[in-house]
Design a protein around this motif. Sequence first.
Motif, PDB file in Angstrom:
ATOM      1  N   ASN A 295      17.125  40.561 -45.065  1.00  0.00           N
ATOM      2  CA  ASN A 295      16.299  41.573 -44.412  1.00  0.00           C
ATOM      3  C   ASN A 295      15.520  40.981 -43.249  1.00  0.00           C
ATOM      4  OD1 ASN A 295      15.547  44.301 -46.352  1.00  0.00           O
ATOM      5  ND2 ASN A 295      16.667  42.624 -47.318  1.00  0.00           N
ATOM      6  N   TYR A 296      15.467  41.726 -42.150  1.00  0.00           N
ATOM      7  CA  TYR A 296      14.553  41.408 -41.054  1.00  0.00           C
ATOM      8  C   TYR A 296      14.142  42.736 -40.425  1.00  0.00           C
ATOM      9  CZ  TYR A 296      12.381  39.023 -37.133  1.00  0.00           C
ATOM     10  OH  TYR A 296      11.460  38.553 -36.224  1.00  0.00           O
TER      11      TYR A 296
ATOM     12  N   GLY B 240      16.677  45.839 -40.326  1.00  0.00           N
ATOM     13  CA  GLY B 240      17.911  45.078 -40.392  1.00  0.00           C
ATOM     14  C   GLY B 240      18.212  44.574 -41.790  1.00  0.00           C
ATOM     15  N   LEU B 241      19.400  44.908 -42.304  1.00  0.00           N
ATOM     16  CA  LEU B 241      19.862  44.423 -43.606  1.00  0.00           C
ATOM     17  C   LEU B 241      21.335  44.029 -43.481  1.00  0.00           C
ATOM     18  CD1 LEU B 241      18.071  47.297 -44.194  1.00  0.00           C
ATOM     19  CD2 LEU B 241      18.272  46.405 -46.505  1.00  0.00           C
TER      20      LEU B 241
ATOM     21  N   TRP C 151      19.048  41.860 -32.836  1.00  0.00           N
ATOM     22  CA  TRP C 151      19.077  43.316 -32.672  1.00  0.00           C
ATOM     23  C   TRP C 151      17.712  43.924 -32.939  1.00  0.00           C
ATOM     24  CZ3 TRP C 151      18.557  46.842 -36.904  1.00  0.00           C
ATOM     25  CH2 TRP C 151      18.544  48.187 -36.493  1.00  0.00           C
ATOM     26  N   VAL C 152      17.045  43.489 -34.023  1.00  0.00           N
ATOM     27  CA  VAL C 152      15.712  44.006 -34.336  1.00  0.00           C
ATOM     28  C   VAL C 152      14.741  43.684 -33.205  1.00  0.00           C
ATOM     29  CG1 VAL C 152      13.738  43.773 -35.901  1.00  0.00           C
ATOM     30  CG2 VAL C 152      16.058  43.952 -36.836  1.00  0.00           C
TER      31      VAL C 152
ATOM     32  N   GLY D 239       7.705  41.419 -40.779  1.00  0.00           N
ATOM     33  CA  GLY D 239       7.620  40.153 -41.485  1.00  0.00           C
ATOM     34  C   GLY D 239       6.578  39.261 -40.840  1.00  0.00           C
ATOM     35  N   ASN D 240       6.866  37.984 -40.778  1.00  0.00           N
ATOM     36  CA  ASN D 240       5.929  37.029 -40.176  1.00  0.00           C
ATOM     37  C   ASN D 240       6.166  36.985 -38.670  1.00  0.00           C
ATOM     38  OD1 ASN D 240       4.692  36.171 -42.621  1.00  0.00           O
ATOM     39  ND2 ASN D 240       6.519  34.959 -43.088  1.00  0.00           N
ATOM     40  N   GLU D 241       5.315  37.657 -37.910  1.00  0.00           N
ATOM     41  CA  GLU D 241       5.461  37.710 -36.462  1.00  0.00           C
ATOM     42  C   GLU D 241       4.263  37.096 -35.736  1.00  0.00           C
ATOM     43  OE1 GLU D 241       6.601  41.535 -34.961  1.00  0.00           O
ATOM     44  OE2 GLU D 241       8.230  41.764 -36.422  1.00  0.00           O
TER      45      GLU D 241
END
Length: 468
Positions: free
Chosen positions: A319-320, A383-384, A397-398, A419-421
Amino acid sequence: MTTHSPYAAADDLRPQFAGSVLAPEDSGYDAARAIFNAMVDRRPAVIAQCTGVEDVRAALAFADRRGLEVAVRGGGHSVAGASLTEGGLVVDLRRMRSVTVDPHARTAVVEGGATWADFDRACQPHGLGTTGGRVSSTGVAGLTLGGGSGWFERKFGLASDSLLSVDLVTADGVEVRASEDEHPDLFWALHGGGGNFGVATRLTFRLHPLPVTTLGLLLWEAERGLEVATAYRDLVEGGVTEDLGGAVVYLTGPPEDFVPTELHGKRLAVCVAVYAGTAAELRDVLAPIFAQRPDGVLLTEMPYCDIQCALDDPPGVRNYWSDAHLAGLPDEAVRRFAEQGMAMPVPTPSQSLLVPWGGAVAAGARDWPQPHRGAAWVVHPFGLWEDPADDAYGISWVKNTVAAMRPYATGAVYLNFIGNEGMDRVIAGYGRENYAKLAAVKLEYDPRNVFHLHHNIHPAAATAGPRS
């Protein structure tokens, strides 16, 4: 002989613990540490499967004595992996998942390990509900404390808007109830501040009538996505009823009867409609969307609890995710969304969502620490994929989708969607003024920053980093 290895810690915790304690050598350990995002692969020293508040207190005290990092697990859906720690202790709440509904008071009392499937199925016999996640396996506590976006947010507000109280165990084992009248500073912080302040063991919600609900899925070949998204934008911005929730979604066509066989496994543009009313009413509401001549249609009344699990995402894949909140949606923004949807990796479980806000999301904002609530639209690339070899493309892509929407973005962000950004994005989730207020609340309730694996709020904005 006493050992000081953290991986031997489980034996020392078991005598004081009513639930199960798992160490790496135990049967069931690998299954217990698996979370929704397969990109996160960590091996905690101890998984403490709690059965009640006393177990939570014992686990936290034990972690403190041993100097173990603490993760808290409810549904395990944090894309950043906040519910898992390397070499530390997981407070696993999945055995604490009861839901008690009072249909006369229209309230529900929910334990900290409950999922939205547990919540919705307990409420369904009474024709009641509230905004939940878009996936039934998401944890109630994690989603709500982070704000709580879901299908009926335009009608009922975010999940946290229906929150009446939270029972919390702090890092020092103190039990605190936060509500409008008790610890109101903490109650304010829990409307978006997430898991930064303690372990939520019980949440009380206000419920709303939902006697009849309808799911609509209208689908087209992805090449039609631009005109579909434009028609949907025009419908929403034309003042459509707040009884309508939903999104335009790019996804891979599933092998379902309402999807034409030639579109199975192909990239599709889908109008998802979740409606508080009958199928006949929804068909009338969606008349401008039906005018786009969908290639496939599912339009059916069904219980809200079944709608909530109709689009469940598969666990155990990579996942993202990310997020862009938009001040408006001009034609060029719609075009960019559609262009990025056409680049979405297929066939995968990935999705790209264009979600309308406004309605009760904006009206219920009050002074909660959520500046993103003024956004008109949200773009959520989700995204998966399964193969690690696809990581580079999926992540790019994300990121490219968010970058494409940046000219129309407010700069705020809903932290449950990312997530961690980096710290700048965490601060953007609250705004600098709210972040400073949250840091002061953090200093009072978690001054040692024990709960730092969620998008972290440092105590009083201290320069010292999280405890290792």
